[in-house]
Structure formats: C-alpha cells, structure tokens
Design a protein around this motif. Structure first.
Motif, PDB file in Angstrom:
ATOM      1  N   ASN A 183       0.834  -1.201   0.000  1.00  0.00           N
ATOM      2  CA  ASN A 183       0.000   0.000   0.000  1.00  0.00           C
ATOM      3  C   ASN A 183       0.877   1.262   0.000  1.00  0.00           C
ATOM      4  O   ASN A 183       2.103   1.171   0.018  1.00  0.00           O
ATOM      5  CB  ASN A 183      -0.977  -0.019   1.193  1.00  0.00           C
ATOM      6  N   LYS A 184       0.246   2.396  -0.018  1.00  0.00           N
ATOM      7  CA  LYS A 184       0.973   3.668  -0.124  1.00  0.00           C
ATOM      8  C   LYS A 184       1.975   3.829   1.019  1.00  0.00           C
ATOM      9  O   LYS A 184       3.109   4.274   0.794  1.00  0.00           O
ATOM     10  CB  LYS A 184      -0.008   4.832  -0.156  1.00  0.00           C
ATOM     11  N   ASN A 185       1.582   3.463   2.233  1.00  0.00           N
ATOM     12  CA  ASN A 185       2.501   3.582   3.371  1.00  0.00           C
ATOM     13  C   ASN A 185       3.724   2.693   3.203  1.00  0.00           C
ATOM     14  O   ASN A 185       4.834   3.081   3.564  1.00  0.00           O
ATOM     15  CB  ASN A 185       1.777   3.258   4.682  1.00  0.00           C
ATOM     16  N   ASP A 186       3.526   1.492   2.639  1.00  0.00           N
ATOM     17  CA  ASP A 186       4.659   0.594   2.367  1.00  0.00           C
ATOM     18  C   ASP A 186       5.617   1.229   1.371  1.00  0.00           C
ATOM     19  O   ASP A 186       6.847   1.164   1.541  1.00  0.00           O
ATOM     20  CB  ASP A 186       4.175  -0.744   1.809  1.00  0.00           C
ATOM     21  N   LEU A 187       5.065   1.825   0.319  1.00  0.00           N
ATOM     22  CA  LEU A 187       5.898   2.454  -0.710  1.00  0.00           C
ATOM     23  C   LEU A 187       6.701   3.608  -0.122  1.00  0.00           C
ATOM     24  O   LEU A 187       7.903   3.749  -0.384  1.00  0.00           O
ATOM     25  CB  LEU A 187       5.028   2.954  -1.866  1.00  0.00           C
ATOM     26  N   ILE A 188       6.034   4.431   0.686  1.00  0.00           N
ATOM     27  CA  ILE A 188       6.711   5.573   1.313  1.00  0.00           C
ATOM     28  C   ILE A 188       7.817   5.086   2.237  1.00  0.00           C
ATOM     29  O   ILE A 188       8.942   5.621   2.205  1.00  0.00           O
ATOM     30  CB  ILE A 188       5.687   6.449   2.070  1.00  0.00           C
ATOM     31  N   SER A 189       7.535   4.076   3.037  1.00  0.00           N
ATOM     32  CA  SER A 189       8.552   3.531   3.954  1.00  0.00           C
ATOM     33  C   SER A 189       9.764   3.015   3.189  1.00  0.00           C
ATOM     34  O   SER A 189      10.907   3.232   3.588  1.00  0.00           O
ATOM     35  CB  SER A 189       7.966   2.398   4.793  1.00  0.00           C
ATOM     36  N   ARG A 190       9.492   2.341   2.062  1.00  0.00           N
ATOM     37  CA  ARG A 190      10.584   1.796   1.250  1.00  0.00           C
ATOM     38  C   ARG A 190      11.462   2.920   0.686  1.00  0.00           C
ATOM     39  O   ARG A 190      12.694   2.817   0.663  1.00  0.00           O
ATOM     40  CB  ARG A 190       9.986   0.948   0.122  1.00  0.00           C
ATOM     41  N   ILE A 191      10.833   4.004   0.266  1.00  0.00           N
ATOM     42  CA  ILE A 191      11.588   5.146  -0.269  1.00  0.00           C
ATOM     43  C   ILE A 191      12.415   5.794   0.834  1.00  0.00           C
ATOM     44  O   ILE A 191      13.598   6.105   0.635  1.00  0.00           O
ATOM     45  CB  ILE A 191      10.637   6.166  -0.935  1.00  0.00           C
ATOM     46  N   ILE A 192      11.819   5.990   2.007  1.00  0.00           N
ATOM     47  CA  ILE A 192      12.547   6.616   3.120  1.00  0.00           C
ATOM     48  C   ILE A 192      13.738   5.756   3.526  1.00  0.00           C
ATOM     49  O   ILE A 192      14.846   6.271   3.728  1.00  0.00           O
ATOM     50  CB  ILE A 192      11.601   6.877   4.307  1.00  0.00           C
ATOM     51  N   GLU A 193      13.535   4.440   3.651  1.00  0.00           N
ATOM     52  CA  GLU A 193      14.633   3.538   3.991  1.00  0.00           C
ATOM     53  C   GLU A 193      15.757   3.628   2.967  1.00  0.00           C
ATOM     54  O   GLU A 193      16.942   3.664   3.324  1.00  0.00           O
ATOM     55  CB  GLU A 193      14.133   2.099   4.091  1.00  0.00           C
ATOM     56  N   ASP A 194      15.390   3.671   1.692  1.00  0.00           N
ATOM     57  CA  ASP A 194      16.396   3.770   0.639  1.00  0.00           C
ATOM     58  C   ASP A 194      17.108   5.124   0.700  1.00  0.00           C
ATOM     59  O   ASP A 194      18.321   5.193   0.499  1.00  0.00           O
ATOM     60  CB  ASP A 194      15.761   3.559  -0.738  1.00  0.00           C
ATOM     61  N   ASN A 195      16.363   6.193   0.990  1.00  0.00           N
ATOM     62  CA  ASN A 195      16.983   7.513   1.119  1.00  0.00           C
ATOM     63  C   ASN A 195      18.018   7.528   2.237  1.00  0.00           C
ATOM     64  O   ASN A 195      19.100   8.096   2.085  1.00  0.00           O
ATOM     65  CB  ASN A 195      15.923   8.588   1.389  1.00  0.00           C
ATOM     66  N   ILE A 196      17.680   6.896   3.360  1.00  0.00           N
ATOM     67  CA  ILE A 196      18.611   6.850   4.493  1.00  0.00           C
ATOM     68  C   ILE A 196      19.882   6.099   4.104  1.00  0.00           C
ATOM     69  O   ILE A 196      20.998   6.564   4.351  1.00  0.00           O
ATOM     70  CB  ILE A 196      17.933   6.210   5.726  1.00  0.00           C
ATOM     71  N   LYS A 197      19.714   4.929   3.460  1.00  0.00           N
ATOM     72  CA  LYS A 197      20.881   4.146   3.028  1.00  0.00           C
ATOM     73  C   LYS A 197      21.731   4.925   2.031  1.00  0.00           C
ATOM     74  O   LYS A 197      22.955   4.965   2.131  1.00  0.00           O
ATOM     75  CB  LYS A 197      20.435   2.823   2.391  1.00  0.00           C
ATOM     76  N   ARG A 198      21.061   5.544   1.048  1.00  0.00           N
ATOM     77  CA  ARG A 198      21.798   6.295   0.035  1.00  0.00           C
ATOM     78  C   ARG A 198      22.492   7.510   0.639  1.00  0.00           C
ATOM     79  O   ARG A 198      23.588   7.874   0.219  1.00  0.00           O
ATOM     80  CB  ARG A 198      20.875   6.714  -1.099  1.00  0.00           C
ATOM     81  N   ASN A 199      21.873   8.139   1.626  1.00  0.00           N
ATOM     82  CA  ASN A 199      22.483   9.284   2.281  1.00  0.00           C
ATOM     83  C   ASN A 199      23.734   8.853   3.035  1.00  0.00           C
ATOM     84  O   ASN A 199      24.767   9.539   2.983  1.00  0.00           O
ATOM     85  CB  ASN A 199      21.485   9.951   3.232  1.00  0.00           C
ATOM     86  N   GLU A 200      23.648   7.705   3.720  1.00  0.00           N
ATOM     87  CA  GLU A 200      24.806   7.181   4.445  1.00  0.00           C
ATOM     88  C   GLU A 200      25.946   6.824   3.491  1.00  0.00           C
ATOM     89  O   GLU A 200      27.116   6.985   3.816  1.00  0.00           O
ATOM     90  CB  GLU A 200      24.406   5.952   5.265  1.00  0.00           C
ATOM     91  N   ASN A 201      25.578   6.313   2.297  1.00  0.00           N
ATOM     92  CA  ASN A 201      26.589   5.922   1.303  1.00  0.00           C
ATOM     93  C   ASN A 201      27.048   7.089   0.436  1.00  0.00           C
ATOM     94  O   ASN A 201      27.949   6.933  -0.384  1.00  0.00           O
ATOM     95  CB  ASN A 201      26.041   4.827   0.392  1.00  0.00           C
ATOM     96  N   GLY A 202      26.378   8.225   0.561  1.00  0.00           N
ATOM     97  CA  GLY A 202      26.720   9.385  -0.265  1.00  0.00           C
ATOM     98  C   GLY A 202      26.224   9.272  -1.693  1.00  0.00           C
ATOM     99  O   GLY A 202      26.769   9.904  -2.597  1.00  0.00           O
ATOM    100  N   THR A 203      25.171   8.456  -1.923  1.00  0.00           N
ATOM    101  CA  THR A 203      24.683   8.239  -3.283  1.00  0.00           C
ATOM    102  C   THR A 203      23.274   8.780  -3.511  1.00  0.00           C
ATOM    103  O   THR A 203      22.660   8.486  -4.536  1.00  0.00           O
ATOM    104  CB  THR A 203      24.710   6.736  -3.632  1.00  0.00           C
ATOM    105  N   LEU A 204      22.759   9.576  -2.580  1.00  0.00           N
ATOM    106  CA  LEU A 204      21.396  10.087  -2.708  1.00  0.00           C
ATOM    107  C   LEU A 204      21.242  10.977  -3.937  1.00  0.00           C
ATOM    108  O   LEU A 204      20.216  10.937  -4.618  1.00  0.00           O
ATOM    109  CB  LEU A 204      20.989  10.846  -1.438  1.00  0.00           C
ATOM    110  N   ASP A 205      22.255  11.747  -4.269  1.00  0.00           N
ATOM    111  CA  ASP A 205      22.179  12.645  -5.433  1.00  0.00           C
ATOM    112  C   ASP A 205      22.113  11.893  -6.757  1.00  0.00           C
ATOM    113  O   ASP A 205      21.661  12.438  -7.762  1.00  0.00           O
ATOM    114  CB  ASP A 205      23.356  13.616  -5.456  1.00  0.00           C
ATOM    115  N   GLU A 206      22.541  10.630  -6.768  1.00  0.00           N
ATOM    116  CA  GLU A 206      22.480   9.845  -7.999  1.00  0.00           C
ATOM    117  C   GLU A 206      21.044   9.649  -8.477  1.00  0.00           C
ATOM    118  O   GLU A 206      20.806   9.462  -9.671  1.00  0.00           O
ATOM    119  CB  GLU A 206      23.143   8.479  -7.794  1.00  0.00           C
TER     120      GLU A 206
END
Length: 117
Positions: free
Chosen positions: A40-63
């Motif tokens: 559902n929409k909440n699942d999709l949002i959670s998945r995006i936020i989790e990925d944003n956190i990982k990408r931010n930690e790896n320095g790849t969010l701007d990609e």
C-alpha cells in the motif's frame, strides 16, 4: 506540480513530505531505484525513506536525480501509471484464483443430468 518539486520531495526522510504524492509517482520512483513496488501507499513511502537513508549514508542520494533526468529524457514521467511486472503477475494470479473458485462453484451447483432407471 513540477517534476523538480516531486524529485526533491522524493529525497526527503519524512513520511509527511511524501504523503501528497500519488501511488503512481511513488511506484515510478521505486522502479528507478530498482526496488519493489508492491504494497500500500505507506509501504511504498517507507521503502523510499529507507532507501533515502541508506543512500544518504553511502553518499549516493544525489544519484537519484541523475536517474530521474535520464528517465525523463527517455519520455518516462512520474505520472506514468503502467504497472510493473510484479504488479501484473500478482493481478493475474488473483484473477486465476477467482476463475478457479467460480469454476468450482458452478461444478458443484449444477443439477445432475444423469437419470437412473
């Protein structure tokens, strides 16, 4: 809403920023990230936020912005509503089960046409 505004919102870490986006927009971004688009929409949002956190930690969010620009150049948009393969397969399976249930129901409810003498 402009594509730049949507792209900026998709890089946030807070659920309240993402809730105004449509399911189609969220799924489009998840496809770009090569992540699952099920739930559902909440699942999709959670998945995006989790990925944003990982990408931010790896320095790849701007990609992600580069991926969005590439997809825009390939005539894909955030308003695209074409379901992905997983969604289609799930829908086919649901329909198959419904047909099977209806078929079984009609087999058991038909009166017997055999006559015994």
């Amino acid at each position: 809403m402009s594509i730049n505004k949507i792209a900026n919102d998709l890089n946030y870490f807070e659920e309240k920023i993402l809730t105004h986006l449509t399911v189609a927009q969220l799924k489009m971004d998840l496809r770009l990230r090569k992540l699952s688009t099920t739930g559902n929409k909440n699942d999709l949002i959670s998945r995006i936020i989790e990925d944003n956190i990982k990408r931010n930690e790896n320095g790849t969010l701007d990609e992600l912005n580069n991926l969005r620009i590439q997809s825009q150049n390939n005539n894909e948009t955030f308003d695209e509503t074409v379901p992905d393969k997983t969604d289609l397969l799930n829908e086919i399976e649901k329909l198959r089960k419904q047909v099977e249930l209806l078929s079984n129901r009609s087999d058991t409810s038909l009166p017997s046409t055999a006559h015994t003498n």
